[in-house]
Design an enzyme around this catalytic site. Sequence first.
Site, short mmCIF file in Angstrom:
data_model
loop_
_atom_site.label_atom_id
_atom_site.label_comp_id
_atom_site.label_asym_id
_atom_site.label_seq_id
_atom_site.Cartn_x
_atom_site.Cartn_y
_atom_site.Cartn_z
N GLU A 141 0.84 -1.18 0.10
CA GLU A 141 0.12 0.16 -0.14
C GLU A 141 1.00 1.25 -0.17
O GLU A 141 1.84 1.34 0.87
CB GLU A 141 -0.83 0.06 1.34
CG GLU A 141 -1.96 1.10 1.06
CD GLU A 141 -3.00 1.18 2.05
OE1 GLU A 141 -2.44 1.03 3.25
OE2 GLU A 141 -4.24 1.76 2.07
N MET A 277 0.30 -3.16 8.64
CA MET A 277 -0.57 -3.13 7.50
C MET A 277 -1.42 -4.23 7.15
O MET A 277 -1.12 -5.29 7.61
CB MET A 277 0.69 -3.18 6.18
CG MET A 277 0.06 -3.34 4.77
SD MET A 277 -0.75 -1.99 4.49
CE MET A 277 -2.11 -2.58 3.26
N HIS A 311 -7.19 -1.94 15.17
CA HIS A 311 -7.42 -1.20 13.77
C HIS A 311 -7.26 -1.99 12.54
O HIS A 311 -7.94 -2.11 11.75
CB HIS A 311 -6.29 -0.03 13.92
CG HIS A 311 -6.38 0.70 12.64
ND1 HIS A 311 -6.78 2.12 12.66
CD2 HIS A 311 -5.69 0.56 11.41
CE1 HIS A 311 -6.52 2.51 11.28
NE2 HIS A 311 -5.61 1.72 10.70
N GLU A 312 -6.19 -2.84 12.56
CA GLU A 312 -5.77 -3.50 11.36
C GLU A 312 -6.89 -4.63 11.21
O GLU A 312 -7.34 -4.97 10.04
CB GLU A 312 -4.36 -4.13 11.58
CG GLU A 312 -3.43 -3.42 11.57
CD GLU A 312 -3.28 -2.09 10.74
OE1 GLU A 312 -3.74 -2.30 9.56
OE2 GLU A 312 -2.73 -0.86 11.14
ZN LIG Z 1 -5.31 1.64 8.63
#
Ligand SMILES: [Zn+2]
Length: 873
Positions: A141, A277, A311-312
């Site tokens: 990303e 990530m 979060h991930e």
């Molecule tokens: Zn994120």
Amino acid sequence: MQRFVLLCLILSSFGTFAQRLPEVARPVNYQLTFAPDFEKNIFSGQEAISIQVLKSTSEIKLNSAEIDFLSASITSRGVTQEAKVSLDKANQMATLAVQKMLAPGSATIQIHFNGLLNDELRGFYLGKDEQGRKYAVTQFEATDARRAFPSFDEPAYKATFDITVIADKKHVALSNARILSDRPGPSEGKHTVKFATSAKMSSYLVAIAVGEFEAVEGEADGIPIRVWGTPGKKQLGSFALEAAESFLHYYDQYFGIKYPFEKLDVIGLPDFEAGAMENTGLITFREALLLIDEPHASVALKRDVADVLAHEMAHMWFGDLVTMQWWDDIWLNEGFATWMSPKAVAAWKPEWHVELESVRDTIHSQDVDSLQNTRPIEQAADTPEQIQELFDGIAYGKTAAVLRMLEAYIGPDSFRDGVDQYLHKHAYSNATATDFWSTLAKASGKPVDRVMPTFVQQAGLPFVAVHAQCENGATRVTLRQQRYLFDRERFNRDESKELWRVPVCLKGGGASSAEKTCGLLTGRESRFDLPGCGSWTLANAGAEGFYRSGYEAANVRGLTADIEKALTPAERIMLLGDVWASVRVGRKPVTDYLTLAEGLQHETSRPVMTELLLRVEFIEHYLTSDQDQPQYSAWVRQLLAPSIQRLGFKAKPGESEEEKQLRSRILEVAGGTGQDPEVLAWARKWTNEALSSDAALDNTIAGTALSLAARDGDAALYDRLLTRQKQAKTPEEFYVYMGALLSFRDPKLIELNLNRSLSPEVRSQDAIGVISDLMELPTGGALAWNFIQAHWEELAKIGGGFAGAGLVDATSTFCSAEQGEQVREFFGVHKVPSAERGLQQSLERIQNCTDLKSQESPRLAQWLNDREVRAGQ
Ligand SMILES: [Zn+2]
């Protein structure tokens, strides 16, 4: 250390001008075989892409960077034609041209290629553990899948992936999908790992990791979960494993769709540029943010590990299952994951009060949004540099805060229903902002589609001025909105045209002060009535709104007097933010903030105190002179005395993790800003004892004690800490020692640290953080700035160029017109394409700070002086 918490912040290529691929063909499936060669630091690749040709064409364009094409052909309707490959380096594209036209319908592209296992922490790159064992891993990303395989490298081109890895016998191979087969060969000393067909996903979410990794294993709701590390670190994964199990179950319950990807691997890597990530089914992490020794880990780090992991994992739904159509809507990924993660963490560890961290995050994202050079949440971006620059405080913090407000406005149940419908409708596909809010408007029956565009398409945030008066036993409140700007002159001219539809909630100090009155502020000015009269009115009751409230002096006095009994901790944090915002634009003197702080002297909530202390340090750093520094330190000591008395220096049996952490932070500020001799003596003693023992550090307190001891420490102490850093037993210990080494204020030791930042002793992922930290030292700013200018060529090259933007950002800590001019001049010549907005923001911040200093420093000096006179009487 916060600087590692850069979620999915992906920084990439320089000097390129991306353009979109023409809509001639779409990928359906990729068959990919990778064979990394750790001797030559390259890999060979075989690729077959099944595509749908959308219109007759004789050429197909793919994204490709630093790929060496060995052969290429295209098969259509049973006929295979060799393809002539022409490369367009500037646009990171390869054109495959065939002689006979390809008809619409199915076709296959076959490519044989070589690529580089680079050292730039992007694409398919090489990393090393402490023993020098190499591993290879991917980071794609936003636009770096094209460095690992020629591809339709745009988020809307979703496809399935069948990946095979040919690895050394001693190496484990991981990818997005589960392993289908693992067989010896094709040659001696190798094995071939074939992975199942992946879910349909965007190219930036593809991942591979090859190396000597070990895992702890668990499961949740029937999904196998493994947490991986390099050899010797396996047990450090237990904490994250337990968290992942809890989060997966929580999300399965929250979302109407169960975890969509068969298995979950999470891996901590010694070399990793971002925080983590969210590759589908294989989340990669900076190891210090994942692999911890729980009994000794600091409470703050445990919370960070949980937060980043939550979060991930939220991205598995927001981002991976449903992906933004194009990068301009990256907020749909990042804002959602940021908004969602505290819910999962709070369900697992309610005692950490992460919901209060969300209020603090709201205030801090408002800081970015208070600049003239902020951007709207939805922002056009075409080149890799522009895309890279979108991974900022707006995409994460502001969006999460706006979603929080929206959830409160329509109610958590309606919000969840809307999210559910949105996910179901766009699963394994892409979506836009409009898709999102039209679904939520429908689910809630409220005008979400009229509220959201004012926050998403318009830059900045509203300042809501509150005027309240008692009439006939009721409080009549007039709210007036205008755009908030740190630029005090511009703000006070009040010429902004922007208007928001602001969901507001009020509460008053009258008889029913616990009740909230909520409504929508739509025009420039609206009136709200509250039952009863009292000495204050709070304009952001519940602290869920994304706006700043401006209070009249009497109102602030009333709030300060009642702060501990009438305001929740969340509201206290928001009030601190609001009063500070008024100080920044000259509507209140800085001394009003100090008075408010005195009202919080007996505060026991860690997040409230942490928010307060941040400004207490800021005021010392920027608004005090050498002359009034001792007076200010004395005020800080007095402010913190009740907390120190309550908490003491040593952990008490049975105390909460919040108290442990609060003690550490209070002592840090008392010793640092407060120059408290007792605290400094404690820190030196603690450090001596720790350095004379082999026991593992208690990292909650170690960072504070070691750093305070280091402040005025000498070269001998530096050497002892450096030796310890090299022997660190966990990633956390390593960084605790690093933090201490960066706290020395002796200019010679600062120079030494600066030089070390570019030596092999400091990993390239850490170099910019080291320099930024040194820049914040009172004696370090000028030295670090000279160093940056003298070593720019070298620094700009780090990790393929990601360093530049970080260094531009680091200059925002300057606070004088002269420094601002130097920064403008230097970066005017040494351009950083991925920090064009970042440079404007830094310059604006320097100017705002300079202005604030000129206005508030004399007032502060006078106040401190008067106070001393009063005390002496
Ligand atoms: Zn994120």
